[in-house]
Design a protein around this motif. Structure first.
Motif, mmCIF file in Angstrom:
data_model
loop_
_atom_site.group_PDB
_atom_site.id
_atom_site.type_symbol
_atom_site.label_atom_id
_atom_site.label_comp_id
_atom_site.label_asym_id
_atom_site.label_seq_id
_atom_site.Cartn_x
_atom_site.Cartn_y
_atom_site.Cartn_z
ATOM 1 N N LEU A 68 0.822 -1.208 0.000
ATOM 2 C CA LEU A 68 0.000 0.000 0.000
ATOM 3 C C LEU A 68 0.862 1.267 0.000
ATOM 4 O O LEU A 68 1.797 1.390 0.786
ATOM 5 C CB LEU A 68 -0.901 0.014 1.237
ATOM 6 N N ILE A 69 0.507 2.174 -0.901
ATOM 7 C CA ILE A 69 1.033 3.540 -0.849
ATOM 8 C C ILE A 69 -0.076 4.416 -0.288
ATOM 9 O O ILE A 69 -1.149 4.528 -0.892
ATOM 10 C CB ILE A 69 1.436 4.061 -2.234
ATOM 11 N N PRO A 101 3.811 -1.603 3.738
ATOM 12 C CA PRO A 101 4.000 -0.443 2.864
ATOM 13 C C PRO A 101 4.628 -0.860 1.531
ATOM 14 O O PRO A 101 5.364 -1.851 1.452
ATOM 15 C CB PRO A 101 4.950 0.455 3.662
ATOM 16 N N TYR A 102 4.336 -0.113 0.518
ATOM 17 C CA TYR A 102 4.853 -0.360 -0.829
ATOM 18 C C TYR A 102 6.351 -0.655 -0.771
ATOM 19 O O TYR A 102 7.116 0.042 -0.106
ATOM 20 C CB TYR A 102 4.583 0.862 -1.700
ATOM 21 N N VAL A 103 6.761 -1.713 -1.468
ATOM 22 C CA VAL A 103 8.142 -2.193 -1.352
ATOM 23 C C VAL A 103 9.030 -1.410 -2.317
ATOM 24 O O VAL A 103 9.341 -1.845 -3.430
ATOM 25 C CB VAL A 103 8.216 -3.711 -1.589
ATOM 26 N N ASP A 104 9.414 -0.212 -1.859
ATOM 27 C CA ASP A 104 10.338 0.651 -2.583
ATOM 28 C C ASP A 104 11.612 0.718 -1.744
ATOM 29 O O ASP A 104 11.554 1.028 -0.547
ATOM 30 C CB ASP A 104 9.727 2.041 -2.754
ATOM 31 N N ILE A 142 -7.461 12.431 1.121
ATOM 32 C CA ILE A 142 -6.570 11.332 1.489
ATOM 33 C C ILE A 142 -6.530 10.337 0.330
ATOM 34 O O ILE A 142 -7.577 9.946 -0.199
ATOM 35 C CB ILE A 142 -7.057 10.636 2.768
ATOM 36 N N GLY A 143 -5.327 9.928 -0.056
ATOM 37 C CA GLY A 143 -5.195 9.042 -1.204
ATOM 38 C C GLY A 143 -4.492 7.742 -0.878
ATOM 39 O O GLY A 143 -3.613 7.688 -0.004
ATOM 40 N N PHE A 144 -4.884 6.694 -1.594
ATOM 41 C CA PHE A 144 -4.235 5.387 -1.495
ATOM 42 C C PHE A 144 -3.965 4.852 -2.888
ATOM 43 O O PHE A 144 -4.796 4.993 -3.787
ATOM 44 C CB PHE A 144 -5.114 4.373 -0.753
ATOM 45 N N VAL A 145 -2.818 4.211 -3.044
ATOM 46 C CA VAL A 145 -2.537 3.396 -4.226
ATOM 47 C C VAL A 145 -2.371 1.971 -3.739
ATOM 48 O O VAL A 145 -1.461 1.667 -2.957
ATOM 49 C CB VAL A 145 -1.266 3.869 -4.961
ATOM 50 N N THR A 146 -3.279 1.093 -4.153
ATOM 51 C CA THR A 146 -3.198 -0.314 -3.778
ATOM 52 C C THR A 146 -2.353 -1.038 -4.825
ATOM 53 O O THR A 146 -2.604 -0.913 -6.026
ATOM 54 C CB THR A 146 -4.592 -0.945 -3.695
ATOM 55 N N GLU A 147 -1.364 -1.793 -4.363
ATOM 56 C CA GLU A 147 -0.433 -2.477 -5.258
ATOM 57 C C GLU A 147 -0.434 -3.972 -4.934
ATOM 58 O O GLU A 147 0.198 -4.412 -3.979
ATOM 59 C CB GLU A 147 0.982 -1.920 -5.088
ATOM 60 N N THR A 148 -1.191 -4.748 -5.720
ATOM 61 C CA THR A 148 -1.140 -6.201 -5.521
ATOM 62 C C THR A 148 0.075 -6.770 -6.244
ATOM 63 O O THR A 148 0.486 -6.258 -7.288
ATOM 64 C CB THR A 148 -2.438 -6.858 -6.018
ATOM 65 N N HIS A 149 0.644 -7.823 -5.684
ATOM 66 C CA HIS A 149 1.951 -8.294 -6.147
ATOM 67 C C HIS A 149 1.852 -9.108 -7.424
ATOM 68 O O HIS A 149 1.089 -10.063 -7.523
ATOM 69 C CB HIS A 149 2.629 -9.118 -5.051
ATOM 70 N N ARG A 170 -9.102 -10.654 -5.041
ATOM 71 C CA ARG A 170 -9.722 -10.725 -3.718
ATOM 72 C C ARG A 170 -9.106 -9.698 -2.775
ATOM 73 O O ARG A 170 -9.818 -9.061 -1.995
ATOM 74 C CB ARG A 170 -9.573 -12.135 -3.153
ATOM 75 N N ALA A 171 -7.794 -9.499 -2.839
ATOM 76 C CA ALA A 171 -7.140 -8.516 -1.974
ATOM 77 C C ALA A 171 -7.616 -7.098 -2.294
ATOM 78 O O ALA A 171 -7.869 -6.297 -1.387
ATOM 79 C CB ALA A 171 -5.621 -8.609 -2.118
ATOM 80 N N GLN A 172 -7.770 -6.797 -3.575
ATOM 81 C CA GLN A 172 -8.288 -5.475 -3.949
ATOM 82 C C GLN A 172 -9.717 -5.304 -3.432
ATOM 83 O O GLN A 172 -10.077 -4.255 -2.884
ATOM 84 C CB GLN A 172 -8.260 -5.296 -5.473
ATOM 85 N N TYR A 173 -10.523 -6.327 -3.591
ATOM 86 C CA TYR A 173 -11.907 -6.272 -3.107
ATOM 87 C C TYR A 173 -11.934 -6.039 -1.602
ATOM 88 O O TYR A 173 -12.686 -5.192 -1.106
ATOM 89 C CB TYR A 173 -12.637 -7.568 -3.456
ATOM 90 N N ASP A 174 -11.145 -6.803 -0.875
ATOM 91 C CA ASP A 174 -11.144 -6.682 0.588
ATOM 92 C C ASP A 174 -10.733 -5.284 1.032
ATOM 93 O O ASP A 174 -11.337 -4.714 1.949
ATOM 94 C CB ASP A 174 -10.205 -7.722 1.199
ATOM 95 N N PHE A 175 -9.714 -4.737 0.393
ATOM 96 C CA PHE A 175 -9.274 -3.396 0.782
ATOM 97 C C PHE A 175 -10.382 -2.370 0.534
ATOM 98 O O PHE A 175 -10.682 -1.540 1.397
ATOM 99 C CB PHE A 175 -8.014 -2.993 0.017
ATOM 100 N N LEU A 176 -10.981 -2.408 -0.649
ATOM 101 C CA LEU A 176 -12.029 -1.436 -0.974
ATOM 102 C C LEU A 176 -13.218 -1.586 -0.034
ATOM 103 O O LEU A 176 -13.796 -0.590 0.426
ATOM 104 C CB LEU A 176 -12.462 -1.613 -2.428
ATOM 105 N N ASP A 177 -13.589 -2.819 0.249
ATOM 106 C CA ASP A 177 -14.698 -3.070 1.163
ATOM 107 C C ASP A 177 -14.383 -2.533 2.558
ATOM 108 O O ASP A 177 -15.203 -1.839 3.177
ATOM 109 C CB ASP A 177 -14.976 -4.569 1.211
#
Length: 582
Positions: A211-212, A248-251, A282-289, A299-306
């Motif tokens: 997550l960013i 957190p986003y793996v940078d 407030i902003g989020f960037v969801t980053e699935t691997h 499913r991970a994107q769905y769970d986060f949004l929910d």
């Protein structure tokens, strides 16, 4: 009686509507096409008054950009929604259509939030806005090869849009029609929370989702406190409870994430969440691997949004208060950071679930190569560097004055809801003027521009004549921070940095040396102080002393012949009183 029985029989035998999405009907490794996606939302629109699908502008490929509004009472008017004191969650999918998990997840989410009683309750004080696919252009270029490192789906779209632009670098410069349509849509809704769904590249690790979040030091302090102490912990805890822990986003810098630790992502306004931050969203960037199977990624994107919608529903009052306080404090803010740098002396420890990075011989080059050993998972504390310090700041002016000649800039200001007024008559004002003292320019084009950086300015008080119709942007408006970060040349993503003012960087007049030699000699005779300056430069700088051309150029720049407009930034800072504006 017979008619009644026949009707009852037909009713019983009629199959129930199939509301599965194209992803759900597939084999777990397929994603919807653009046509299927829009058709599905059209079906939802027709079946449920709580869902509205409508066009929200156009894209570079000539196809419409769509928005989906999910609202319990069917109210899809942004002003009306604000009057009802509802929080707005804005989800954007498919900015990179080769990263389509959010597209599929949002389709299921919209359906479930109208079909499931328990989920419907979350919308009592929340309106959900969804861009089904933002990069329509790239989504129409289906392939199975361009995401070389990604584990499915079988086919997907392309990263670039119809002009081969990466739309997640276009939010400030707005070269694309997609970005201009987005700016207008975003400004209409003024969302409380924004989510941009993605798939990550980079290292291998155990997490399906990283997550960013809006970088905490760039976000307004009141909202930063809300984000870090309430919203973000709830999302991390909720994902862990659903067996999909986040990090957190793996940078990182170094060979592997655990070598030197992770570092926060500084999303400047060229990025979606950098743009939205300028308006206290407030902003989020969801980053699935990329290496996980496609179904768990969806499913991970769905769970986060929910989880996000649920928490915004639960904490709506506190979120509203934080945004209101941020808006009020913005009106009193006097100092604005323009550029940032990571503080490498400040780190927190986080528990990270990775795989050991090892070395083996490359079958291609014969040289040592990195590989991640999935048979050697680990969980260990690593450093997380997420503190950024301002490196350049500026004092807030009363207003900026923008000459009407710079129409491309004015157009972009309007798209972002900047309140502009116009001078009613020609007038001469003594204002704070910038001269561009120094800058560096990238040697290769970046997203259609040669980007300027390390910009230095020299301020002067100077009388200038402005024309009737020139624009005045007062800073007592919600777009104050946006104005500062686009119109101050030193800002990382200013309009100057993106090349919108490059015309001022070139001289339009010059001289013939054999003629100007005599003019320069006469200037030195009349001005002993100028002679002393020239002699000091000759003494201190051997290269200058040995170059007749350089010395003559210096003299030209001190003469009345040198054009005052060269390197003079055309947007001026007004610190005075009332201006003649309409």
């Amino acid at each position: 009686m017979l008619a009644f029985l026949l009707s009852a029989l037909l009713t019983v035998s009629a199959p129930a509507p199939d509301w599965r999405t194209p992803f759900e009907k597939g084999n777990g490794n397929t994603t919807t096409t653009h046509a299927e996606c829009i058709a599905y939302y059209q079906r939802l629109d027709e079946a449920y008054p709580e869902i509205l699908l409508r066009e929200a502008g156009t894209t570079d490929i000539g196809q419409p950009l769509h928005e989906v509004v999910v609202s319990l009472d069917g109210d899809a008017d942004p002003e009306s929604v604000r009057r009802k004191n509802r929080r707005v969650v804005f989800i954007q999918n498919g900015i990179h259509p080769g990263e389509p998990e959010g597209i599929d997840a949002a389709m299921m989410l919209a359906r479930d939030y109208v079909q499931k009683k328990e989920l419907r309750r979350q919308l009592e004080n929340v309106t959900l806005v969804i861009i089904p696919i933002y990069n329509v252009d790239g989504s129409l270029v289906r392939n199975s090869t361009t995401r070389a490192n990604q584990n499915g789906p079988e086919e997907y779209g392309f990263r670039g849009n119809a002009r081969n632009l990466d739309l997640n670098r276009d939010y400030i410069k707005q070269d694309s029609r997609n970005a201009r349509a987005f700016a207008q849509l975003f400004q209409r809704w003024q969302p409380d929370v924004y989510v941009d769904t993605h798939t990550s590249d980079g290292a291998d690790y155990q997490y399906t989702m990283t997550l960013i979040a809006t970088q905490k030091d760039k976000l307004h302090p009141v909202l930063s406190q809300y984000l870090t102490q309430r919203l973000q912990p709830a999302l991390y805890a909720g994902m862990a409870k659903r067996k999909s822990p986040m990090t957190p986003y793996v940078d990182f810098e170094g060979r592997t994430p655990d070598a030197r630790g992770l570092q926060g992502f500084l999303e400047t306004p060229r990025y979606s969440t950098g743009y939205t931050t300028l308006f206290n969203t407030i902003g989020f960037v969801t980053e699935t691997h990329m290496l996980k199977a496609y179904t768990p990624r969806v499913r991970a994107q769905y769970d986060f949004l929910d989880l996000l919608v649920r928490y915004v529903h639960q904490d709506a009052a506190a979120l509203a208060q934080a945004r209101a306080e941020a808006a009020q404090q913005l009106q009193r803010q006097t100092q604005f950071p323009l550029a940032w740098a990571i503080d490498t002396t400040s780190a927190e420890k986080i528990s990270f679930r990775g795989y050991e990075g090892k070395t083996k011989t490359s079958e291609v080059s014969g040289q040592p190569r990195l590989w991640y050993d999935r048979k050697a998972p680990y969980t260990r504390p690593i450093n997380y560097y997420n503190t950024f310090r301002p490196t350049v700041s500026v004092t807030r002016p009363v207003a900026y004055i923008i000459p009407q000649a710079w129409g491309e800039v004015v157009e972009r200001l309007r798209l972002s809801s900047v309140q502009l007024r116009r001078l009613t008559r020609d007038t001469t004002l003594t204002t704070e003027v910038y001269y561009i003292a120094d800058y560096k320019t990238g040697q290769r084009p970046y997203e259609g521009h040669y980007l300027h950086h390390q910009v230095e300015v020299r301020p002067e008080q100077q009388p200038l004549t402005f024309r009737r119709g020139d624009y005045v942007a007062y800073l007592d408006q919600p777009a104050a921070r946006y104005l500062v970060e686009t119109l101050e040349p030193q800002a990382t993503d200013s309009f100057f940095a993106w090349g919108f003012f490059d015309g001022i960087l070139q001289q339009k007049e010059y001289f013939s040396d054999y003629v100007f030699e005599d003019v320069a000699a006469e200037l030195l005779q009349r001005d002993p102080a100028l002679r002393q300056r020239l002699q000091k430069l000759q003494k201190d700088n051997p290269a200058f002393a040995s170059s007749g051309a350089a010395q003559l150029d210096f003299m030209y720049r001190q003469s009345p012949n040198y054009e005052k407009s060269h390197l003079r930034y055309p947007v001026v800072r007004w610190q005075g009183g009332k201006l003649p504006v309409e």
